[in-house]
Scaffold this motif. Structure first.
Motif, short mmCIF file in Angstrom:
data_model
loop_
_atom_site.label_atom_id
_atom_site.label_comp_id
_atom_site.label_asym_id
_atom_site.label_seq_id
_atom_site.Cartn_x
_atom_site.Cartn_y
_atom_site.Cartn_z
N LYS A 16 15.85 -5.89 -50.93
CA LYS A 16 15.37 -5.63 -52.21
C LYS A 16 13.81 -4.90 -52.01
N LYS A 17 13.07 -5.29 -51.05
CA LYS A 17 11.84 -4.74 -51.02
C LYS A 17 11.73 -3.52 -50.19
N CYS A 18 12.88 -3.21 -49.66
CA CYS A 18 13.02 -1.87 -48.43
C CYS A 18 13.00 -0.80 -49.36
N ASP A 19 12.24 0.25 -48.76
CA ASP A 19 12.18 1.82 -49.23
C ASP A 19 13.27 2.73 -48.21
N LEU A 20 13.10 2.13 -46.95
CA LEU A 20 13.66 2.69 -45.87
C LEU A 20 13.88 1.69 -44.65
N VAL A 21 15.16 1.78 -44.16
CA VAL A 21 15.62 0.92 -42.78
C VAL A 21 16.17 1.78 -41.72
N ILE A 22 15.64 1.67 -40.63
CA ILE A 22 16.24 2.24 -39.62
C ILE A 22 16.80 1.41 -38.57
N LEU A 23 18.11 1.63 -38.41
CA LEU A 23 18.85 0.72 -37.34
C LEU A 23 18.96 1.49 -36.31
N ASN A 24 19.42 1.12 -35.20
CA ASN A 24 19.40 1.86 -33.77
C ASN A 24 20.39 1.27 -33.02
N TYR A 25 21.97 1.91 -33.24
CA TYR A 25 23.25 1.37 -32.74
C TYR A 25 23.96 2.49 -32.24
N PRO A 26 24.50 2.49 -30.96
CA PRO A 26 24.27 1.51 -29.75
C PRO A 26 22.46 1.38 -29.58
N ASN A 27 22.19 0.16 -29.29
CA ASN A 27 20.88 -0.34 -29.35
C ASN A 27 20.01 -0.24 -28.21
N ASN A 28 18.86 0.42 -28.28
CA ASN A 28 17.87 0.58 -27.18
C ASN A 28 16.78 -0.42 -27.55
N PRO A 29 16.53 -1.74 -26.83
CA PRO A 29 17.13 -1.75 -25.54
C PRO A 29 18.07 -2.79 -25.10
#
Length: 376
Positions: A154-167
């Motif tokens: 609810k607090k987020c304006d932007l979320v960055i995921l990284n999949y497949p994931n490094n590291p």
């Protein structure tokens, strides 16, 4: 702005007073940079278009480059895009840094969340955006998969995921990503997936899914609030081409394109021409995948590790990642990256990241050297 030192600078400081064992050739397994020749057909295209250096490149990118990227997305993920749903970028590092600044500029008290441990540019973007950070902690206990509570979302304006994931080399399924899509719509935040390792996989049944596929599965066919970023660097062993893209929500990209006209990072036309032929061709990518697959077969044979389904990283659990790194460098002249340099709040502690980006012969030799070290 107060930026953290980059992980590789921290590594240099950690090792600066250590004399490595000169009986062994130096092996650097720290950086995710493929050590293979960029395919000839890409180099030839670049060499044949140098006359275009006399022209300024447009910020929007060549139409044929956009078409090649659209072809890649539809052929790889079965997701059709129109020309307004994709923007060529100068690799993905620049867009990962400047897009959050664009997206968060009008927010009074911006909040960004991203996976932790992470590619440090995410943190840099948060600092430049004056944003509060929520870390999405990836642990062995949660299988390195992203999760935040509804209260946090609810607090987020932007979320960055990284999949497949490094590291960590972890993956999320299309179904798991679709849950995130629904949350982005429910709580009205922009959701980005950094998909730069989507093409480094080893079995067709394990092909990583795109957030764009997940968006369609979630019933969000217009990709509202959904964006992905991808790059040719790993896919085509061509990091120097600096060819990437951002794709998804057309309304967001329309305004972001206006912003991009001011920041001066249009790719030179010869690079765009070379990138066009690279994005349009896929057989060379399969050859690289076979090499990486063989490297992980060797890692299983020599080290006894279970290979990941994607990326070219080993996320190796150790007792003390700093002491391990120093001792390995001193005794075997091998550089690895301490996981704690890639994380915050204790994430990455007790791990080292090892990049298997060399040819089979070099990989086999250094893995045997590493095995000898582990066996003590």
């Amino acid at each position: 702005m107060n930026f953290e030192k980059y992980p590789f600078e921290k590594l240099n400081e950690l090792l600066e007073n250590i004399e490595p064992n000169k009986d062994f050739e130096a092996s650097v397994l720290t950086i995710g940079e493929p050590k293979f020749e960029t395919p000839d057909f890409i180099q030839r295209q670049l060499a044949s278009t140098t006359s275009l250096l006399q022209k300024y490149p447009a910020s929007a990118g060549l139409p044929e480059l956009k078409e090649a990227m659209i072809n890649f997305v539809v052929n790889r993920f079965n997701v059709p895009l129109n020309m307004n749903q994709i923007i060529p970028t100068f690799g993905t590092r620049e867009v990962l840094f400047n897009f959050p600044q664009f997206a968060l500029f009008d927010k009074k008290d911006p909040v960004i969340a991203f996976t932790n441990p992470f590619y440090q540019i995410y943190e840099g973007a948060a600092i430049a955006s004056r944003a509060e950070v929520i870390h999405i902690n990836l642990t062995k206990e949660n299988n390195f998969k992203a999760f935040l509570s509804d209260e946090e979302l609810k607090k987020c304006d932007l979320v960055i995921l990284n999949y497949p994931n490094n590291p960590t080399s972890a993956e999320m399924t299309k179904e798991e990503l679709a849950v995130w899509v629904k949350k982005a719509l429910e709580f009205d935040f922009i959701l980005v997936n950094d998909e730069c390792y989507s093409e480094i996989y080893f079995d067709e049944k394990d092909r990583p899914s795109s957030l764009l596929e997940a968006s369609i599965q979630a019933g969000n066919e217009k990709f509202k609030n959904i964006l992905v970023m991808n790059s040719i660097s790993k896919r085509s062993s061509a990091p120097g081409l600096r060819s990437g893209f951002i794709a998804g929500d057309e309304e967001i990209l329309k305004e972001y394109m206006k912003y991009r006209t001011y920041i001066g990072c249009a790719s030179p036309l010869p690079l765009q021409k070379a990138a066009t032929v690279a994005w349009n061709e896929s057989t060379h990518v399969e050859k690289f995948r076979k090499t990486y697959k063989r490297n992980f077969e060797l890692a299983k044979e020599i080290l006894g590790i279970n290979p990941p389904k994607a990326t070219f990283y080993i996320w190796l659990e150790v007792d003390d990642e700093l002491e391990f790194t120093k001792k390995l460098y001193k005794e075997k002249n091998i550089k690895v990256l301490p996981g704690s340099f890639l994380g915050r709040e204790g994430m990455g502690k007790g791990y080292v990241r090892i990049a298997l980006v060399e040819n089979e012969k070099k990989t086999q030799e250094v893995l045997k050297r590493l095995k000898g070290f582990l066996d003590g």
